[in-house]
Design an enzyme around this catalytic site. Structure first.
Site, PDB file in Angstrom:
ATOM      1  N   CYS A  90       0.806  -1.216   0.000  1.00 53.77           N
ATOM      2  CA  CYS A  90       0.000   0.000   0.000  1.00 53.77           C
ATOM      3  C   CYS A  90       0.842   1.269   0.000  1.00 53.77           C
ATOM      4  O   CYS A  90       0.309   2.364  -0.169  1.00 53.77           O
ATOM      5  CB  CYS A  90      -0.938  -0.004   1.206  1.00 53.77           C
ATOM      6  SG  CYS A  90      -2.270  -1.215   1.066  1.00 53.77           S
ATOM      7  N   ASP A 127     -14.647   6.753   2.423  1.00 54.24           N
ATOM      8  CA  ASP A 127     -14.774   5.462   3.103  1.00 54.24           C
ATOM      9  C   ASP A 127     -14.044   4.355   2.360  1.00 54.24           C
ATOM     10  O   ASP A 127     -13.558   4.538   1.228  1.00 54.24           O
ATOM     11  CB  ASP A 127     -16.251   5.100   3.261  1.00 54.24           C
ATOM     12  CG  ASP A 127     -16.890   5.776   4.458  1.00 54.24           C
ATOM     13  OD1 ASP A 127     -16.631   5.321   5.576  1.00 54.24           O
ATOM     14  OD2 ASP A 127     -17.627   6.760   4.266  1.00 54.24           O
ATOM     15  N   ASP A 165      -8.941  -3.681  -4.410  1.00 53.72           N
ATOM     16  CA  ASP A 165      -7.632  -3.273  -3.916  1.00 53.72           C
ATOM     17  C   ASP A 165      -6.566  -4.182  -4.522  1.00 53.72           C
ATOM     18  O   ASP A 165      -6.757  -5.397  -4.591  1.00 53.72           O
ATOM     19  CB  ASP A 165      -7.570  -3.355  -2.387  1.00 53.72           C
ATOM     20  CG  ASP A 165      -6.617  -2.313  -1.798  1.00 53.72           C
ATOM     21  OD1 ASP A 165      -5.484  -2.202  -2.319  1.00 53.72           O
ATOM     22  OD2 ASP A 165      -6.994  -1.634  -0.844  1.00 53.72           O
ATOM     23  N   HIS A 189      -9.467 -11.084 -13.737  1.00 53.06           N
ATOM     24  CA  HIS A 189      -8.932 -10.479 -14.952  1.00 53.06           C
ATOM     25  C   HIS A 189      -7.420 -10.400 -14.839  1.00 53.06           C
ATOM     26  O   HIS A 189      -6.877 -10.179 -13.749  1.00 53.06           O
ATOM     27  CB  HIS A 189      -9.520  -9.070 -15.135  1.00 53.06           C
ATOM     28  CG  HIS A 189      -9.130  -8.430 -16.436  1.00 53.06           C
ATOM     29  ND1 HIS A 189      -9.516  -8.936 -17.656  1.00 53.06           N
ATOM     30  CD2 HIS A 189      -8.362  -7.339 -16.697  1.00 53.06           C
ATOM     31  CE1 HIS A 189      -9.024  -8.170 -18.617  1.00 53.06           C
ATOM     32  NE2 HIS A 189      -8.308  -7.206 -18.062  1.00 53.06           N
TER      33      HIS A 189
END
Length: 337
Positions: A12, A57, A75, A147
């Site tokens: 992240c 959010d 994500d 995908h």
């Protein structure tokens, strides 16, 4: 093969910086699907958008009936560890976390895989997908395809759909003065991952923390009647807390001495293993945060870019240390003591 060496960032920490991201999505905060579809004679959207981009959010929530709402999120990121199976586990836990942060339960996930097919063997990609499947199975979440694309950098994650009761949704803008702040996983993931990328040293405590689902914490929060929560990921504790305080119109007080850290985190900071994402997080929140009571090093740890971090909840739940409280809005959105 060291997967982290095939990516410019890791986990992240490779997110677009929060300030830049807010500029990109400015003006897109509210869905106008009803008006647009009506104007062109199209179908009306199914259900009401209960949670969108307005408060930053973790996922979108669409209410379908009095007792059912759908949670949708996605994500993905570049390798955060060298082991492909562990990377898959971590990426899946991180994607599922967005559903848990909203108080929901994941139902089905689709894999998202970018792979440098002429550089890295497909056997490693199989291990990544196997790790993701293992964690999804642990969560009771179906994995049904996905995908893939040929990409210069490897990336993996999931698009996840979940369900939640509309009256149990946890969101950023539901914080109220007087509520305690609890954190369900220790910080320090970012600096340990940076050290791992630079040196190859493995930190099992960080890997297991990242691969641990936020399921139990979310269940405990919902059962306790908590309605304000977020997960702590790429924007660090300070970044996600700032978004929560801003959306709720309150000030968040953080007791820096109460914040838990992983073993080795302070040593990694001392030795300079701080990601660019962490420094950008601190730069972003600094104008709205009173950091006068702590050192720059302590502030960097509080802004450390986490991958698959814990839940930050406005309330108390078993096993989670209380690290602060919400108070009426003052001069700053966040005050660190």
């Amino acid at each position: 093969m060291r997967l982290t060496q095939y990516a410019h960032g890791g986990g992240c920490a490779c997110k677009i910086p929060p300030g830049e991201l807010e500029t990109i999505v400015a003006g897109l905060a509210r869905s106008t699907a009803s008006a647009e579809t009506s104007a062109v004679g199209g179908d009306q959207p199914v259900g009401d958008l209960l949670v969108g981009l307005d408060a930053g959010d973790d996922a979108a929530v669409v209410g379908l009936s009095d007792g059912l709402a759908v949670v949708a999120t996605t994500d993905f990121f570049t390798p955060v560890v060298d082991d492909p199976y562990d990377w898959g586990r971590i990426a899946a836990a991180n994607a599922l976390s967005d559903v848990y942060a909203m108080g929901g339960r994941p139902v089905v996930a689709l894999n998202l895989l970018a792979w440098p097919r002429d550089v890295l063997p497909f056997e490693l990609a199989t291990e990544v997908l196997r790790g993701g499947l293992a964690v999804a199975n642990q969560a009771g979440c179906h994995v049904a395809g996905g995908h893939s694309v040929d990409d210069p950098e490897p990336k993996y994650g999931m698009a996840v759909t979940g369900v939640v009761r509309p009256d149990q949704v946890m969101r950023n803008d539901a914080g109220r003065p007087g509520l305690p702040l609890s954190l369900t996983k220790p910080l320090g993931i970012g600096v340990l991952n940076s050290r791992h990328k630079a040196t190859g040293e493995v930190f099992p405590q960080a890997v297991e923390t990242m691969a641990t689902l936020n399921r139990d914490a979310a269940r405990a929060a919902v059962q306790a009647g908590i309605r304000c929560a977020t997960d702590v990921t790429g924007f660090g504790l300070l970044g996600h807390l700032y978004k929560l305080a801003r959306a709720s119109g309150v000030t968040a007080i953080v007791d820096s001495a109460a914040v838990p850290y992983l073993e080795g985190a302070r040593e990694a900071l001392r030795d300079g293993y701080v990601s660019g994402g962490t420094r950008r997080n601190l730069d972003w929140v600094a104008p709205w945060t009173d950091l006068s009571a702590v050192s720059t090093d302590e502030a960097l740890l509080l802004a450390d870019a986490q991958t698959s971090g814990g839940l930050l909840v406005a309330g108390e739940i078993p096993g989670a240390p209380v690290i602060g409280e919400l108070v009426p809005r003052g001069e700053y959105a966040v005050v660190v003591r």
